[in-house]
Scaffold this active site. Sequence first.
Site, PDB file in Angstrom:
ATOM      1  N   GLU A 269       0.831  -1.210   0.000  1.00  0.00           N
ATOM      2  CA  GLU A 269       0.000   0.000   0.000  1.00  0.00           C
ATOM      3  C   GLU A 269       0.867   1.262   0.000  1.00  0.00           C
ATOM      4  OE1 GLU A 269      -2.583  -1.490  -0.895  1.00  0.00           O
ATOM      5  OE2 GLU A 269      -4.084  -0.920   0.592  1.00  0.00           O
TER       6      GLU A 269
ATOM      7  N   THR B 187      -4.811   7.843  -4.902  1.00  0.00           N
ATOM      8  CA  THR B 187      -4.751   7.793  -3.439  1.00  0.00           C
ATOM      9  C   THR B 187      -3.824   8.900  -2.929  1.00  0.00           C
ATOM     10  OG1 THR B 187      -5.186   5.439  -3.468  1.00  0.00           O
ATOM     11  CG2 THR B 187      -4.185   6.286  -1.470  1.00  0.00           C
TER      12      THR B 187
HETATM   13  N1  HSE Z   1      -7.187   4.550   4.261  1.00  0.00           N
HETATM   14  C1  HSE Z   1      -6.745   4.820   2.921  1.00  0.00           C
HETATM   15  C2  HSE Z   1      -7.125   6.239   2.546  1.00  0.00           C
HETATM   16  C3  HSE Z   1      -7.413   3.848   1.991  1.00  0.00           C
HETATM   17  O1  HSE Z   1      -8.270   6.611   2.812  1.00  0.00           O
HETATM   18  O2  HSE Z   1      -6.298   6.962   2.009  1.00  0.00           O
HETATM   19  C4  HSE Z   1      -6.986   4.013   0.544  1.00  0.00           C
HETATM   20  O3  HSE Z   1      -6.083   3.051   0.180  1.00  0.00           O
END
Ligand code: HSE
Length: 309
Positions: A129, A182
Amino acid sequence: MKHINIFAPGTVANLGCGFDVMGLTLDGVGDLLEIGVEEGAEGLSIHNRSGISLPENLDDNVVTPAIRAMLAAYGHPVRVEVTILRKIAPGSGIGSSAASSAAAVYGVNELLGRPFPIERLVEFAMQGEALLGGVAHADNVGPALMGGVVLIRGYEPFDIVRLPVPDNFFYAVVHPDIVVSTKEARAVLPREIPLSQAVTQWGNVGGLVAGFALRDVSLIGRSMHDVVVEPYRKGFIPGYDRLKESVLALGALAMNIAGSGPSVFALAADYGTAERIVSVMERHFADLGIGSKVYAGRVSNAGARVVES
Ligand code: HSE
């Protein structure tokens, strides 16, 4: 080389108020990977047979940092071959990258005779991630591996708690055909928040966790409010406030942004309502000239698992 096929489900992160610390597991949608392992040899290769376009460079694939973190902790030479057979569309907001990393580390662990507990697998998978968002968060990889709802109580030290989801609990997700990275969705967030907002937010996170623990869907619904992240991110999603009003009017327990978007999700206490919600979501974006994909199904207690070839 030993081989195994692994399915890891799609997930929805944040659940409104639980930015970076909560996520839940979807049924009926996910990634299918074939994993090969040979002990005593070295190397990692990733093949894509999913029909979906993915980065060809090994270092740009989310699976790579996850597997490398795992093999570094294992400390013995292992050659790993990953073949992606079926894949959630990247950027869908339902944990596409997490499903691949989760399936990969789960499969390698199985073939090595389970040297690591599931919580450690979450820590390895979340390294993938970091490649996309710059930060290693576990709110998608946690539920993709463990199933149900997860709460990351803390990252340092890493402390993850799994909660079961009520049996009759359904999701509606719409993935509009727009791109929100993101990185960009994280960059717009404030670095500091007023104490009054923090009080509202932690009250809601507590309510959400209590709602799952008590299997109280009404408490889950009224706790799924986010005063910290949603106000900054909803601008990426055309007509968000109007859509939320229509979805709640249909009987949804709650609606919010799925992970960093652009997908939006709602929760419902019955499948019929989830189906009606996805039609409204689809129509909302169609009226704005934006195509979309929709998903409706049951929230699931089952995480990554071995499946027949
Ligand atoms: N928790 C993360 C965000 C999830 O909201 O940026 C996205 O991968």
